[in-house]
Design an enzyme around this catalytic site. Structure first.
Site, mmCIF file in Angstrom:
data_model
loop_
_atom_site.group_PDB
_atom_site.id
_atom_site.type_symbol
_atom_site.label_atom_id
_atom_site.label_comp_id
_atom_site.label_asym_id
_atom_site.label_seq_id
_atom_site.Cartn_x
_atom_site.Cartn_y
_atom_site.Cartn_z
ATOM 1 N N SER A 1 2.249 -0.231 -9.675
ATOM 2 C CA SER A 1 2.167 0.918 -8.665
ATOM 3 C C SER A 1 3.510 1.923 -8.521
ATOM 4 C CB SER A 1 1.804 0.239 -7.323
ATOM 5 O OG SER A 1 1.171 1.106 -6.406
ATOM 6 N N ASP B 1 -9.824 -0.761 -8.326
ATOM 7 C CA ASP B 1 -8.469 -0.271 -7.461
ATOM 8 C C ASP B 1 -8.866 0.951 -6.494
ATOM 9 O OD1 ASP B 1 -5.908 0.785 -6.651
ATOM 10 O OD2 ASP B 1 -5.133 0.006 -8.597
ATOM 11 N N HIS C 1 -6.027 -3.784 -6.864
ATOM 12 C CA HIS C 1 -4.646 -3.257 -6.989
ATOM 13 C C HIS C 1 -3.563 -4.491 -6.791
ATOM 14 C CE1 HIS C 1 -1.884 -0.023 -7.028
ATOM 15 N NE2 HIS C 1 -1.027 -0.413 -6.023
#
EC number: 3.1.2.12
Length: 285
Positions: free
Chosen positions: A152, A229, A262
């Site tokens: 991320s 996600d 995620h």
């Protein structure tokens, strides 16, 4: 102030050790913690290549070590894992903890230029201070053989740091990276506050922009992205990076993983592939 790292915890795992250290960082102006996973040593003179892992928003140096399961593959491949924190802590800058996506736990791996956030220099910490600290204090680490990965915000950090320092890292990989921060809400918020309003300064920390400048990439860039996600379409924008790589003729393996989100469940599922991807690059002289 003690700049030398002192060990604060140690746990055996897959024959090696997770060790956590604390030190004072002159770059950031505060005490910092980081983890090293040392794989088992065949001999007392063994030197391990290193894989830096940069974590995402709200994380500390602990998340990856506790949740990823990366140590199993790192142990068998003989790669040391280095997990730094994600921002300075304890500086008590006004507003530093007001939101989860900015300030503490959200350093974005850049060097802030705005006076209020002048201690937020995670780029210099990761690229300069930490490798020097490791090479001076841990003879079992071969910091000249290094690769970098992250998730991320940390995937953004890994890609931008790699592209700007192709001589320092053998390979890069990322999970769900923020590849085009100048065009997403997380990036726009962070960059406005840390870097000010000059968009040219923002581009220096945007992988999709940088790929056209630094495209002498030999090792394939590996990216895993879950197609379930929730941040995929408004924050992560992997197709933008894919397009930029195609235009610059940069080798990219972007894997859209059906049904994955995620989280660290996603990271743990594919971590062995990433460790092996880096182990292969690190074994090339």
């Amino acid at each position: 102030m003690e700049t030398k790292p002192t060990e604060i915890s140690s746990s055996k795992m897959f024959g090696g050790y997770n060790k956590r250290y604390k030190h004072f960082s002159p770059t950031l102006g505060c005490s910092m913690t980081f983890y090293i996973y040392f794989p088992p040593s065949p001999t007392s003179s063994s030197k391990f290549p290193v894989l830096y892992w940069l974590s995402g928003l709200t994380c500390t140096d602990e998340n990856f070590i506790v949740k990823s399961g990366a140590q199993r593959a790192a142990s068998s491949e003989g790669v040391a894992l280095i997990a730094p924190d994600t921002s300075p802590r304890g500086l008590n800058v006004e507003g530093e903890a007001d939101s989860w996506d900015f300030g503490v736990g959200a350093g974005f791996y850049l060097n802030a230029t705005q006076e209020k956030w002048k201690n937020w220099r995670m780029y210099d910490y990761v690229v300069k201070e930490l490798p020097k600290l490791l090479s001076e204090n841990f003879p079992q680490l071969d910091t000249s053989r290094a690769s970098i990965s992250g998730h991320s915000m940390g995937g953004h950090g890994a890609l931008t740091i790699y592209l700007k320092n192709l001589d320092k890292y053998k390979s890069v990989s990322a999970y769900s990276p923020v590849v085009n921060p100048i065009n997403c809400p997380w990036g726009q918020k962070a960059f406005t506050n840390y870097l000010g309003s000059n968009k040219a300064d923002w581009e220096e920390y945007d992988a999709t922009f940088l790929i056209s400048k630094f495209h002498d990439v030999s090792a394939t860039i590996l990216i895993d992205q879950g197609d379930d996600d929730k941040f995929l379409h408004d924050q992560l924008l992997p197709h933008k990076f894919e397009e930029a790589c195609k235009n610059a003729n940069v080798p990219l393996l972007l894997r859209l993983q059906p049904g994955y989100d995620h989280s660290y469940y996603f990271i743990a599922t594919f971590i062995d592939d990433h460790i092996r991807h880096h182990a292969q690059a690190l074994s090339l002289k």
